[in-house]
Design a protein around this motif. Structure first.
Motif, PDB file in Angstrom:
ATOM      1  N   GLY A   1      35.129  -1.963  56.257  1.00 19.86           N
ATOM      2  CA  GLY A   1      33.684  -1.900  56.467  1.00 19.86           C
ATOM      3  C   GLY A   1      33.200  -0.484  56.693  1.00 19.86           C
ATOM      4  O   GLY A   1      32.149  -0.077  56.188  1.00 19.86           O
ATOM      5  N   ARG A   2      33.974   0.274  57.461  1.00 15.44           N
ATOM      6  CA  ARG A   2      33.579   1.654  57.722  1.00 15.44           C
ATOM      7  C   ARG A   2      33.714   2.515  56.468  1.00 15.44           C
ATOM      8  O   ARG A   2      32.853   3.356  56.178  1.00 15.44           O
ATOM      9  CB  ARG A   2      34.443   2.248  58.847  1.00 15.44           C
ATOM     10  CG  ARG A   2      33.974   3.619  59.316  1.00 15.44           C
ATOM     11  CD  ARG A   2      32.544   3.563  59.841  1.00 15.44           C
ATOM     12  NE  ARG A   2      32.102   4.850  60.375  1.00 15.44           N
ATOM     13  CZ  ARG A   2      30.892   5.072  60.854  1.00 15.44           C
ATOM     14  NH1 ARG A   2      30.004   4.100  60.878  1.00 15.44           N
ATOM     15  NH2 ARG A   2      30.557   6.265  61.321  1.00 15.44           N
ATOM     16  N   LEU A   3      34.777   2.309  55.704  1.00 19.01           N
ATOM     17  CA  LEU A   3      34.974   3.077  54.477  1.00 19.01           C
ATOM     18  C   LEU A   3      33.825   2.834  53.493  1.00 19.01           C
ATOM     19  O   LEU A   3      33.312   3.776  52.876  1.00 19.01           O
ATOM     20  CB  LEU A   3      36.307   2.697  53.828  1.00 19.01           C
ATOM     21  CG  LEU A   3      37.561   3.356  54.405  1.00 19.01           C
ATOM     22  CD1 LEU A   3      38.802   2.804  53.712  1.00 19.01           C
ATOM     23  CD2 LEU A   3      37.503   4.872  54.251  1.00 19.01           C
ATOM     24  N   TYR A   4      33.437   1.575  53.343  1.00 18.09           N
ATOM     25  CA  TYR A   4      32.343   1.265  52.418  1.00 18.09           C
ATOM     26  C   TYR A   4      31.064   1.970  52.845  1.00 18.09           C
ATOM     27  O   TYR A   4      30.345   2.543  52.015  1.00 18.09           O
ATOM     28  CB  TYR A   4      32.119  -0.248  52.353  1.00 18.09           C
ATOM     29  CG  TYR A   4      31.018  -0.647  51.397  1.00 18.09           C
ATOM     30  CD1 TYR A   4      31.311  -0.905  50.058  1.00 18.09           C
ATOM     31  CD2 TYR A   4      29.688  -0.752  51.820  1.00 18.09           C
ATOM     32  CE1 TYR A   4      30.302  -1.258  49.168  1.00 18.09           C
ATOM     33  CE2 TYR A   4      28.681  -1.098  50.934  1.00 18.09           C
ATOM     34  CZ  TYR A   4      28.997  -1.353  49.616  1.00 18.09           C
ATOM     35  OH  TYR A   4      27.998  -1.691  48.733  1.00 18.09           O
ATOM     36  N   HIS A   5      30.781   1.936  54.139  1.00 20.57           N
ATOM     37  CA  HIS A   5      29.561   2.580  54.641  1.00 20.57           C
ATOM     38  C   HIS A   5      29.599   4.084  54.413  1.00 20.57           C
ATOM     39  O   HIS A   5      28.613   4.675  53.944  1.00 20.57           O
ATOM     40  CB  HIS A   5      29.398   2.284  56.126  1.00 20.57           C
ATOM     41  CG  HIS A   5      28.359   3.120  56.792  1.00 20.57           C
ATOM     42  ND1 HIS A   5      27.006   2.944  56.584  1.00 20.57           N
ATOM     43  CD2 HIS A   5      28.478   4.175  57.664  1.00 20.57           C
ATOM     44  CE1 HIS A   5      26.334   3.837  57.290  1.00 20.57           C
ATOM     45  NE2 HIS A   5      27.190   4.596  57.955  1.00 20.57           N
TER      46      HIS A   5
END
Length: 322
Positions: free
Chosen positions: A68-72
C-alpha cells in the motif's frame, strides 16, 4: 447563518494514557483486528480450523502495508521526490498514504505464502476474508478524517466536512469523501455476505464480488476528490485503476463460475467437509462426526498378521483339547 457541517478533529493523535497513538494508525490497527475476527468466523463456518486466518494474516498484513505504501509513493512521487521535498517523508506511513490497490496486491502475495505453508487454497481463504477486508477499509477511511485529507469538492450540504487551514490545504467546507467510501464499504461487506450465503460462492468468487463492488463505488468517489493526482485522458489515475480492476473481477467471476462451479469441498487439510453457516450447531456436529469416524476406524482396523495367526493357532489348540 451558520451551516451544519461535520467537524474535523483538532488533532490527529489519540492518547491512551501516557501513550500517544496517531488516529490514522489506530484506524488501521482496528481494521486489521475486525478483518481477522470476521474472517476467522467465516473460515470456521466453511469447515476450517480456528486460528488459521490469524496465522496467514501474519504474512498478509505486513505485505499489504508495504504494498500500500509503495503504490502511494510511486503514484504520488512528486510529494516526496520533487524539488524542495524531503524523500525521507516517504517512510512516514503514520502521516497517511496507503494505496488500497497495492495493499491488496501485495497482501495477496503474503496470503499466498501463508496458505502455501498450510496447504490451503488461496481462493477459499480469500472468499472467507473478503467481507472483513472491506470492513477494515471502512474503518481505515476514518484515518483520513483524523489527518484531514482526501476530501472532495467544496459543498454547502448539511453533511459537509469542515477543513481547517494548514500549509497544504485551504479552510472550507468540502464533500466528506472519506465518509462516502466508508459507508460504501460497509454496504459492500453486507452484499458479499448475503451473496455468499445465497449463492454459495466459492473458488474466489466472493472475493471477486468484493473487488468489483468496491471498484464501482471507488470510481465515482475518486472522481469527486480534489487532492493532487495524476490524470490520464482527463481522468484521475485511480479512476482508471478502478475501471480496469472492476472489469477483471467481473471476467473472473463469469469464467470461474463456468470452469469451477460450486464451492470447495475441503478448505483445510485438517478440517472436515464445509459447514453450513446458517445451520446452528453444525460446527459442533462436524467435530463429533470426526471423533466418531476415528473411533470406528480404530475398531474396524484389521489385526496384525502375527496376531491373526496366533489367534487361529490358539483356537485350533482349544478345539483339539475339547
Amino acid at each position: 447563518m451558520d451551516l451544519a457541517y461535520i467537524p474535523s478533529p483538532s488533532t490527529g493523535v489519540l492518547h491512551l494514557g501516557p501513550i500517544p497513538l496517531r488516529g490514522y494508525a489506530f484506524c488501521i490497527i482496528l481494521g486489521v483486528f475486525v478483518a481477522v475476527w470476521l474472517g476467522n468466523k467465516r473460515w470456521i463456518a466453511r469447515g476450517g480450523t480456528a486460528g488459521t486466518v490469524a496465522d496467514i494474516a501474519v504474512w498478509a498484513v505486513p505485505f499489504g502495508l508495504v504494498g500500500g505504501r509503495l503504490y502511494h509513493v510511486i503514484t504520488d512521487y512528486q510529494l516526496y521526490f520533487s524539488e524542495g521535498e524531503n524523500w525521507v517523508d516517504a517512510f512516514k506511513i503514520w502521516e497517511g498514504g496507503l494505496g488500497i490497490w497495492g495493499a491488496i496486491a501485495f497482501g495477496a502475495v503474503g496470503a499466498w505464502i501463508g496458505c502455501r505453508r498450510r496447504g490451503i487454497p488461496l481462493p477459499a481463504y480469500a472468499d472467507a476474508i473478503a467481507p472483513g477486508i472491506v470492513l477494515a477499509q471502512a474503518i481505515g477511511r476514518w484515518g483520513n478524517w483524523f489527518n484531514q485529507e482526501l476530501y472532495g469538492r467544496p459543498t454547502d450540504l448539511p453533511w459537509a466536512l469542515k477543513i481547517t487551514e494548514s500549509a497544504n490545504r485551504e479552510a472550507g467546507l468540502y464533500h466528506p469523501t472519506f465518509l462516502y467510501e466508508s459507508l460504501w464499504c460497509v454496504g459492500v461487506a453486507v452484499l458479499v455476505i448475503w451473496a455468499d450465503r445465497r449463492f454459495k460462492l466459492g473458488h474466489g468468487r466472493a472475493f471477486a464480488l468484493y473487488v468489483a463492488a468496491y471498484c464501482a463505488g471507488r470510481g465515482w468517489i475518486e472522481y469527486m476528490r480534489v487532492d493532487e493526482a495524476h490524470h490520464i485522458l482527463g481522468l484521475r489515475l485511480n479512476v482508471w485503476t478502478a475501471i480496469i480492476v472492476f472489469l477483471l473481477a467481473v471476467v473472473y467471476m463469469v469464467v470461474s463460475a463456468r470452469i469451477r462451479p460450486g464451492r470447495e469441498e475441503l478448505v483445510e487439510p485438517r478440517s472436515r467437509k464445509p459447514v453450513d453457516p446458517e445451520t446452528p450447531g453444525d460446527t459442533e456436529k462436524a467435530v463429533d462426526m470426526e471423533k466418531t469416524e476415528r473411533a470406528e476406524k480404530t475398531d474396524d482396523a484389521p489385526a496384525d498378521s502375527d496376531d491373526v495367526e496366533n489367534g487361529a493357532g490358539n483356537g485350533a489348540g482349544s478345539a483339539a483339547k475339547g
